[in-house]
Design an enzyme around this catalytic site. Structure first.
Site, PDB file in Angstrom:
ATOM      1  N   ASP A  86       0.867  -1.180   0.000  1.00 32.37           N
ATOM      2  CA  ASP A  86       0.000   0.000   0.000  1.00 32.37           C
ATOM      3  C   ASP A  86       0.909   1.237   0.000  1.00 32.37           C
ATOM      4  O   ASP A  86       2.125   1.114  -0.025  1.00 32.37           O
ATOM      5  CB  ASP A  86      -0.963  -0.042   1.189  1.00 32.37           C
ATOM      6  CG  ASP A  86      -0.232   0.010   2.523  1.00 32.37           C
ATOM      7  OD1 ASP A  86       1.013   0.138   2.536  1.00 32.37           O
ATOM      8  OD2 ASP A  86      -0.910  -0.082   3.558  1.00 32.37           O
ATOM      9  N   SER A  87       0.318   2.421   0.055  1.00 32.36           N
ATOM     10  CA  SER A  87       1.142   3.630  -0.086  1.00 32.36           C
ATOM     11  C   SER A  87       1.531   4.232   1.252  1.00 32.36           C
ATOM     12  O   SER A  87       2.314   5.171   1.306  1.00 32.36           O
ATOM     13  CB  SER A  87       0.361   4.677  -0.865  1.00 32.36           C
ATOM     14  OG  SER A  87      -0.699   5.154  -0.051  1.00 32.36           O
ATOM     15  N   GLY A  88       0.975   3.712   2.331  1.00 31.05           N
ATOM     16  CA  GLY A  88       1.207   4.330   3.634  1.00 31.05           C
ATOM     17  C   GLY A  88       0.149   5.357   3.984  1.00 31.05           C
ATOM     18  O   GLY A  88       0.004   5.741   5.130  1.00 31.05           O
ATOM     19  N   GLY A  89      -0.585   5.797   3.001  1.00 31.57           N
ATOM     20  CA  GLY A  89      -1.591   6.840   3.229  1.00 31.57           C
ATOM     21  C   GLY A  89      -2.626   6.432   4.261  1.00 31.57           C
ATOM     22  O   GLY A  89      -2.919   7.180   5.193  1.00 31.57           O
ATOM     23  N   PHE A  90      -3.138   5.214   4.143  1.00 30.03           N
ATOM     24  CA  PHE A  90      -4.208   4.779   5.041  1.00 30.03           C
ATOM     25  C   PHE A  90      -3.749   4.815   6.506  1.00 30.03           C
ATOM     26  O   PHE A  90      -4.475   5.267   7.378  1.00 30.03           O
ATOM     27  CB  PHE A  90      -4.683   3.374   4.660  1.00 30.03           C
ATOM     28  CG  PHE A  90      -5.867   2.925   5.464  1.00 30.03           C
ATOM     29  CD1 PHE A  90      -7.145   3.379   5.155  1.00 30.03           C
ATOM     30  CD2 PHE A  90      -5.711   2.062   6.539  1.00 30.03           C
ATOM     31  CE1 PHE A  90      -8.246   2.981   5.906  1.00 30.03           C
ATOM     32  CE2 PHE A  90      -6.810   1.654   7.304  1.00 30.03           C
ATOM     33  CZ  PHE A  90      -8.076   2.114   6.983  1.00 30.03           C
ATOM     34  N   ASP A 105      -2.829   8.228  -1.625  1.00 30.39           N
ATOM     35  CA  ASP A 105      -4.154   8.842  -1.716  1.00 30.39           C
ATOM     36  C   ASP A 105      -4.613   9.290  -0.349  1.00 30.39           C
ATOM     37  O   ASP A 105      -4.013   8.935   0.662  1.00 30.39           O
ATOM     38  CB  ASP A 105      -5.172   7.833  -2.265  1.00 30.39           C
ATOM     39  CG  ASP A 105      -5.394   6.663  -1.308  1.00 30.39           C
ATOM     40  OD1 ASP A 105      -4.430   6.265  -0.622  1.00 30.39           O
ATOM     41  OD2 ASP A 105      -6.526   6.153  -1.240  1.00 30.39           O
ATOM     42  N   GLN A 112     -11.389   7.067  -5.261  1.00 25.83           N
ATOM     43  CA  GLN A 112     -12.047   7.484  -4.019  1.00 25.83           C
ATOM     44  C   GLN A 112     -13.387   8.121  -4.373  1.00 25.83           C
ATOM     45  O   GLN A 112     -13.844   7.993  -5.504  1.00 25.83           O
ATOM     46  CB  GLN A 112     -11.126   8.467  -3.264  1.00 25.83           C
ATOM     47  CG  GLN A 112      -9.888   7.809  -2.655  1.00 25.83           C
ATOM     48  CD  GLN A 112     -10.195   6.987  -1.402  1.00 25.83           C
ATOM     49  OE1 GLN A 112     -11.327   6.984  -0.882  1.00 25.83           O
ATOM     50  NE2 GLN A 112      -9.199   6.246  -0.921  1.00 25.83           N
ATOM     51  N   GLY A 144     -11.518   3.776   0.216  1.00 29.62           N
ATOM     52  CA  GLY A 144     -12.561   4.504   0.947  1.00 29.62           C
ATOM     53  C   GLY A 144     -13.773   3.667   1.288  1.00 29.62           C
ATOM     54  O   GLY A 144     -14.816   4.201   1.651  1.00 29.62           O
ATOM     55  N   ASP A 188      -7.853  -7.677   0.096  1.00 30.90           N
ATOM     56  CA  ASP A 188      -6.923  -7.936   1.195  1.00 30.90           C
ATOM     57  C   ASP A 188      -7.620  -7.547   2.483  1.00 30.90           C
ATOM     58  O   ASP A 188      -8.515  -6.709   2.474  1.00 30.90           O
ATOM     59  CB  ASP A 188      -5.659  -7.068   1.086  1.00 30.90           C
ATOM     60  CG  ASP A 188      -5.929  -5.668   1.611  1.00 30.90           C
ATOM     61  OD1 ASP A 188      -6.619  -4.905   0.910  1.00 30.90           O
ATOM     62  OD2 ASP A 188      -5.511  -5.355   2.733  1.00 30.90           O
ATOM     63  N   CYS A 216     -13.275 -28.770   6.542  1.00 29.68           N
ATOM     64  CA  CYS A 216     -11.983 -28.203   6.127  1.00 29.68           C
ATOM     65  C   CYS A 216     -10.918 -29.286   6.170  1.00 29.68           C
ATOM     66  O   CYS A 216     -10.876 -30.102   7.091  1.00 29.68           O
ATOM     67  CB  CYS A 216     -11.615 -27.060   7.065  1.00 29.68           C
ATOM     68  SG  CYS A 216     -10.036 -26.285   6.679  1.00 29.68           S
ATOM     69  N   CYS A 249      -7.567 -28.501   6.015  1.00 29.61           N
ATOM     70  CA  CYS A 249      -6.279 -27.816   6.216  1.00 29.61           C
ATOM     71  C   CYS A 249      -5.441 -28.571   7.248  1.00 29.61           C
ATOM     72  O   CYS A 249      -5.937 -29.453   7.956  1.00 29.61           O
ATOM     73  CB  CYS A 249      -6.501 -26.360   6.631  1.00 29.61           C
ATOM     74  SG  CYS A 249      -6.766 -26.088   8.398  1.00 29.61           S
ATOM     75  N   CYS A 290      -6.977 -28.538  10.754  1.00 29.51           N
ATOM     76  CA  CYS A 290      -8.179 -29.361  10.921  1.00 29.51           C
ATOM     77  C   CYS A 290      -7.897 -30.849  10.756  1.00 29.51           C
ATOM     78  O   CYS A 290      -8.584 -31.685  11.334  1.00 29.51           O
ATOM     79  CB  CYS A 290      -9.259 -28.898   9.943  1.00 29.51           C
ATOM     80  SG  CYS A 290      -9.887 -27.257  10.370  1.00 29.51           S
ATOM     81  N   HIS A 326      -5.662 -21.920   9.684  1.00 27.88           N
ATOM     82  CA  HIS A 326      -7.002 -22.332   9.263  1.00 27.88           C
ATOM     83  C   HIS A 326      -7.757 -21.186   8.586  1.00 27.88           C
ATOM     84  O   HIS A 326      -8.349 -21.369   7.514  1.00 27.88           O
ATOM     85  CB  HIS A 326      -7.821 -22.871  10.438  1.00 27.88           C
ATOM     86  CG  HIS A 326      -9.269 -22.969  10.100  1.00 27.88           C
ATOM     87  ND1 HIS A 326      -9.796 -24.011   9.381  1.00 27.88           N
ATOM     88  CD2 HIS A 326     -10.283 -22.082  10.293  1.00 27.88           C
ATOM     89  CE1 HIS A 326     -11.078 -23.787   9.160  1.00 27.88           C
ATOM     90  NE2 HIS A 326     -11.402 -22.618   9.698  1.00 27.88           N
TER      91      HIS A 326
END
Ligand SMILES: [Zn+2]
Length: 381
Positions: free
Chosen positions: A96-100, A150, A193, A220, A270, A308, A310, A313, A339
């Site tokens: 990501d850009s770090g903005g958030f 952003d 946005q 956003g 994500d 499941c 995995c 499990c 899991h």
């Protein structure tokens, strides 16, 4: 014009919804879409080794520019040979850009046209992040996909504020594009946005699509609005984006929101949700959320999820996982994290199969029914 670092290939559109089956070709492998990306904030997905991530089916992970900028610093990561080498993960990485984080974690922000002045959340030192600086850090980290810097204003901020913010975010996107040093090896996405306003989302998408990014993020959202509001915004936002580029919905990871996002034409997601709730002893299962830490599982010798297969499990019981969590053994959160990530990567696999079979709406209905969610027609497709 040089070739972009990644390529999106649309394989098939689902018959009854806006869902797309595709693939993204990156310098670190090709992966199918729609896809869920586990979050490795500090150059590690908490409690998971890269080998485990690969085993549970992850093809691309996300890492956070803001955190890596503060510690260990982008110069050290560059010296290590980039993030892939530094953390020994050889598949895809997105930063990501770090903005958030600047807008959500840091204190005393002062937003100017030039960038954002703030005090970092670790030691209160005064710092400054601009579109150029964010791109400089992301170039040093070396992820396959990187985000434009952003502003992510609160969903319910005033129309006038969001309009000004959208216009600034477009100017920042243009500056970031100019500052980008490695377009042949790193693909820079623009971030649409505009809050809940159709005309502002249109304006944002128009500005960014004109800059011809190799992919577009929808920002956003998942910031406190309801799922219905998020789906409503997606309904009018994804059609604004070019069909031959990937679309990434940032910060979304609950199973219902993933399915409903895919139905509206989103390709990438994500979220910290699966790993964060895992550390609190909560598991996503085919029958809904299960708090394995609860007393009712003390004598339960069945797996976390009976559907499941995995590693957790197949080999361990609810009673054992609960015991580990109760006594704060790290193995407990390793098993719940494994899991939950497996559950989501395999949910995406099933979604891709449903797109291929043109039965995504039936899949949604069955899944929601079993998960204990309200089954409502997502939209009149
Ligand atoms: Zn499992």
């Amino acid at each position: 014009m040089s070739e972009p670092a990644i390529k999106y290939r649309l394989i098939k559109k689902e018959k009854h919804t806006g869902a797309r089956l595709g693939e993204i070709i990156t310098p670190h492998g090709t992966f199918p879409t729609p896809i869920f990306m586990p979050v490795g904030t500090q150059a590690t997905v908490k409690a998971m080794s890269p080998e485990e991530l690969e085993e549970l089916g992850a093809d691309i992970i996300l890492s956070n520019t803001y955190h890596l900028w503060l510690r260990p610093g982008e110069d050290l990561v560059r010296e290590a040979g980039g993030l892939h080498k530094f953390m020994n993960w050889h598949k895809g990485i997105l930063t990501d850009s770090g903005g958030f984080q600047v807008f959500s974690l840091a204190e005393l922000r002062n937003i100017t046209e030039e960038g954002v002045h703030f005090k970092n959340h670790l030691n209160g030192h005064q710092m400054f992040l601009s579109p150029e600086k964010a791109i400089h850090i992301e170039n040093a980290l070396g992820a396959d996909i990187m985000m434009s810097f952003d502003e992510c204003p609160p969903f319910f901020e005033s129309y006038d504020y969001i309009k000004k913010s959208v216009e600034r975010t477009s100017r920042w996107a243009e500056r970031g594009l100019k500052a980008h040093q490695n377009p042949e090896t790193q693909a820079l996405f623009g971030i649409v946005q505009g809050g809940g306003h159709k005309d502002l989302r249109q304006q944002s998408a128009r500005d960014l699509v004109a800059m011809d990014f190799p992919g577009y993020s929808i920002g956003g959202l998942s910031v406190g609005e309801s799922k219905a509001e998020m789906n409503h915004v997606l309904d009018f936002t994804t059609p604004l984006l070019p069909e031959n580029k990937p679309r990434y919905l940032m910060g979304v990871g609950s199973p219902d929101a993933l399915i409903d996002g895919v139905i509206r034409g989103v390709d990438m997601f994500d979220c910290v949700l699966p790993t964060r709730i895992a550390r609190n002893g909560t598991c996503m299962t085919s029958h809904g959320r299960l708090v394995v830490k609860n007393a009712q599982y003390e004598h339960d010798f069945g797996p976390i999820d009976d559907q499941c297969d995995c590693y957790a499990c197949r080999n361990y019981t609810r009673a054992y996982v609960r015991h580990l969590l109760k006594v704060n053994e790290t193995m407990g959160i390793r098993l719940t994290s494994y899991h939950n990530l497996y559950f989501l990567t395999h949910l995406m696999q099933k979604i891709r199969q449903a797109i291929l079979d043109d039965n995504l709406l039936e899949f949604r209905e069955d899944f929601f029914d079993q998960y204990g969610l309200n089954v409502k027609n997502p939209k009149n497709f």
